[in-house]
Design an enzyme around this catalytic site. Structure first.
Site, PDB file in Angstrom:
ATOM      1  N   ILE A  98     100.851   3.567  23.684  1.00  0.00           N
ATOM      2  CA  ILE A  98      99.629   3.822  23.547  1.00  0.00           C
ATOM      3  C   ILE A  98      98.803   3.253  25.172  1.00  0.00           C
ATOM      4  O   ILE A  98      98.020   3.110  25.498  1.00  0.00           O
ATOM      5  CB  ILE A  98      99.002   3.876  22.683  1.00  0.00           C
ATOM      6  CG1 ILE A  98      99.013   4.477  21.303  1.00  0.00           C
ATOM      7  CG2 ILE A  98      97.301   3.632  22.988  1.00  0.00           C
ATOM      8  CD1 ILE A  98      98.660   4.965  20.592  1.00  0.00           C
ATOM      9  N   ASP A 131     102.889  -7.998  27.557  1.00  0.00           N
ATOM     10  CA  ASP A 131     103.314  -8.054  26.849  1.00  0.00           C
ATOM     11  C   ASP A 131     104.390  -8.854  26.504  1.00  0.00           C
ATOM     12  O   ASP A 131     104.645  -9.729  27.699  1.00  0.00           O
ATOM     13  CB  ASP A 131     104.113  -6.350  26.991  1.00  0.00           C
ATOM     14  CG  ASP A 131     104.459  -5.808  26.215  1.00  0.00           C
ATOM     15  OD1 ASP A 131     104.030  -4.809  25.790  1.00  0.00           O
ATOM     16  OD2 ASP A 131     105.961  -5.398  25.936  1.00  0.00           O
ATOM     17  N   ASP A 151     103.954 -13.680  24.229  1.00  0.00           N
ATOM     18  CA  ASP A 151     104.003 -12.906  22.763  1.00  0.00           C
ATOM     19  C   ASP A 151     101.979 -13.545  22.292  1.00  0.00           C
ATOM     20  O   ASP A 151     102.167 -14.339  21.692  1.00  0.00           O
ATOM     21  CB  ASP A 151     105.188 -14.177  22.384  1.00  0.00           C
ATOM     22  CG  ASP A 151     104.907 -13.754  20.444  1.00  0.00           C
ATOM     23  OD1 ASP A 151     104.145 -13.200  19.841  1.00  0.00           O
ATOM     24  OD2 ASP A 151     106.295 -14.322  20.115  1.00  0.00           O
ATOM     25  N   VAL A 152     101.710 -12.585  21.414  1.00  0.00           N
ATOM     26  CA  VAL A 152     100.942 -12.580  20.918  1.00  0.00           C
ATOM     27  C   VAL A 152     100.596 -13.155  19.805  1.00  0.00           C
ATOM     28  O   VAL A 152      99.472 -14.032  19.671  1.00  0.00           O
ATOM     29  CB  VAL A 152     100.207 -11.108  21.154  1.00  0.00           C
ATOM     30  CG1 VAL A 152      99.600 -10.528  22.543  1.00  0.00           C
ATOM     31  CG2 VAL A 152     100.997 -10.443  19.195  1.00  0.00           C
ATOM     32  N   ASN A 183      95.668  -4.198  21.799  1.00  0.00           N
ATOM     33  CA  ASN A 183      96.375  -2.165  21.436  1.00  0.00           C
ATOM     34  C   ASN A 183      98.049  -3.471  20.670  1.00  0.00           C
ATOM     35  O   ASN A 183      98.193  -2.758  19.990  1.00  0.00           O
ATOM     36  CB  ASN A 183      96.362  -2.087  22.644  1.00  0.00           C
ATOM     37  CG  ASN A 183      98.132  -0.847  21.898  1.00  0.00           C
ATOM     38  OD1 ASN A 183      98.153  -0.133  21.300  1.00  0.00           O
ATOM     39  ND2 ASN A 183      99.243  -1.210  22.610  1.00  0.00           N
ATOM     40  N   SER A 232      93.668   1.343  13.117  1.00  0.00           N
ATOM     41  CA  SER A 232      94.306   2.621  12.695  1.00  0.00           C
ATOM     42  C   SER A 232      93.497   3.993  11.310  1.00  0.00           C
ATOM     43  O   SER A 232      92.891   3.264  10.977  1.00  0.00           O
ATOM     44  CB  SER A 232      95.795   2.558  11.877  1.00  0.00           C
ATOM     45  OG  SER A 232      96.324   3.506  11.496  1.00  0.00           O
ATOM     46  N   TYR A 287     101.198  -2.857   6.841  1.00  0.00           N
ATOM     47  CA  TYR A 287     100.302  -2.321   7.847  1.00  0.00           C
ATOM     48  C   TYR A 287      98.925  -1.605   7.318  1.00  0.00           C
ATOM     49  O   TYR A 287      98.078  -2.158   8.147  1.00  0.00           O
ATOM     50  CB  TYR A 287     100.960  -0.608   8.177  1.00  0.00           C
ATOM     51  CG  TYR A 287     100.792  -0.247   9.639  1.00  0.00           C
ATOM     52  CD1 TYR A 287     100.497  -0.956  11.017  1.00  0.00           C
ATOM     53  CD2 TYR A 287      99.981   0.484   9.077  1.00  0.00           C
ATOM     54  CE1 TYR A 287     100.565  -0.468  12.549  1.00  0.00           C
ATOM     55  CE2 TYR A 287      99.498   1.694  10.832  1.00  0.00           C
ATOM     56  CZ  TYR A 287      99.885   0.625  11.858  1.00  0.00           C
ATOM     57  OH  TYR A 287      99.412   1.042  12.590  1.00  0.00           O
ATOM     58  N   LYS A 327      95.698  -2.835   9.814  1.00  0.00           N
ATOM     59  CA  LYS A 327      94.983  -2.696  10.191  1.00  0.00           C
ATOM     60  C   LYS A 327      93.231  -2.509   9.250  1.00  0.00           C
ATOM     61  O   LYS A 327      92.154  -2.688  10.228  1.00  0.00           O
ATOM     62  CB  LYS A 327      95.149  -0.569  10.341  1.00  0.00           C
ATOM     63  CG  LYS A 327      96.614  -0.812  11.237  1.00  0.00           C
ATOM     64  CD  LYS A 327      96.508  -1.625  12.561  1.00  0.00           C
ATOM     65  CE  LYS A 327      97.141  -1.716  13.753  1.00  0.00           C
ATOM     66  NZ  LYS A 327      97.038  -1.575  14.627  1.00  0.00           N
ATOM     67  N   VAL A 341     100.638   9.729  16.288  1.00  0.00           N
ATOM     68  CA  VAL A 341     100.767   9.903  18.155  1.00  0.00           C
ATOM     69  C   VAL A 341     101.669   9.540  18.501  1.00  0.00           C
ATOM     70  O   VAL A 341     103.092   8.546  17.613  1.00  0.00           O
ATOM     71  CB  VAL A 341      99.906   8.345  18.592  1.00  0.00           C
ATOM     72  CG1 VAL A 341      99.645   9.051  20.217  1.00  0.00           C
ATOM     73  CG2 VAL A 341      98.621   8.862  18.249  1.00  0.00           C
TER      74      VAL A 341
END
Length: 256
Positions: free
Chosen positions: A17, A36, A62-63, A89, A141, A154, A158, A187
């Site tokens: 995405i 990224d 690295d976020v 994202n 999500s 998860y 979200k 997706v």
């Protein structure tokens, strides 16, 4: 060209995405700064986008590392001059109920999906305020709104993204910053293909069809479809929209 002369940061922009969003934003006239963890993949994506005439740059980051995010975002602002758009994202998945989620699993999801979004928001908000505003789009999500089996960690992450979206939208509306989130259903990305290959070897086609059928529309979404909505929400056409969570799920939540 509704994003012309905008500077957009897209985390996790090297694939899936995020890659589709980076491509769409560049096609709409923005400079797409791909952030990224995978330097090689980010650079490869940037080369392809540039070959199509887009303005793009690649950043290895690295976020989940606050210092790394702060350092990279400072350099992005130094080189590009400002941040007009932030798309959070980058994220990872986990399959399992509460009892199947180890402390290590939980911490891994928390560090990327929750802290990672916080780190990028924290690094971008000051330059966006100083620049007179902008648009933030977080990838949440359908799992942030409804209970989905075997997605304990998860869904937690979200749900946090959804609430961070509302908080930022309220706190910074006076600074000219809009903040929204997308809530996709399934997706078709490389993650799905890799998941099926690892967990259902020899049954990939059968399981893919079952996953696709969970969307009432009869198929999974395409990254390009998510990118199209992202482009609208980050453009001036959506200037009256903030604090909203957009379902883009083929009718998944409609029937829940």
């Amino acid at each position: 060209m509704r994003l012309q002369k905008k500077f957009a940061v897209i985390t996790g922009g090297a694939s899936g995405i995020g890659r589709a969003i980076a491509e769409r934003f560049a096609a709409e006239g923005a400079h797409a700064a791909i952030v990224d963890r995978d330097q090689a993949a980010a650079s490869a994506a940037a080369v392809e986008i540039a070959s199509a005439g887009g303005e793009v740059s690649a950043w290895a980051c690295d976020v989940s590392d606050h210092a790394d995010v702060a350092r990279n975002f400072d350099e992005i602002v130094r080189q590009l001059g400002r941040i007009d758009i932030l798309v959070n994202n980058a994220g990872i998945a986990h399959v399992g109920k509460l009892e199947d989620t180890s402390p290590e699993d939980f911490e891994r999801i928390l560090s990327v999906n929750v802290r990672g979004v916080y780190h990028c928001l924290h690094a971008a908000i000051k330059p966006m305020v100083e620049g007179g505003g902008g648009a933030i789009l977080n990838l949440a999500s359908v799992a942030s709104k409804i209970g989905i089996p075997d997605r304990f960690a998860y869904s937690m992450s979200k749900g946090a993204v959804h609430m961070m979206t509302l908080s930022v939208a309220r706190d910074y509306i006076g600074a000219g910053i809009r903040c929204n989130c997308l809530c996709p259903g399934r997706v078709h990305t490389p993650f799905v293909d890799n998941y099926l290959k690892q967990n259902y070897p020899g049954q990939e086609e059968e399981m893919f069809a079952k996953l696709a059928a969970t969307q009432p529309i009869g198929r999974m979404g395409k990254p390009e479809e998510i990118a199209a909505l992202a482009a609208f929400l980050c453009s001036d056409e959506a200037a009256f929209i903030t604090g909203s969570a957009y379902d883009i799920d083929g009718g998944f939540t409609l029937l829940r």
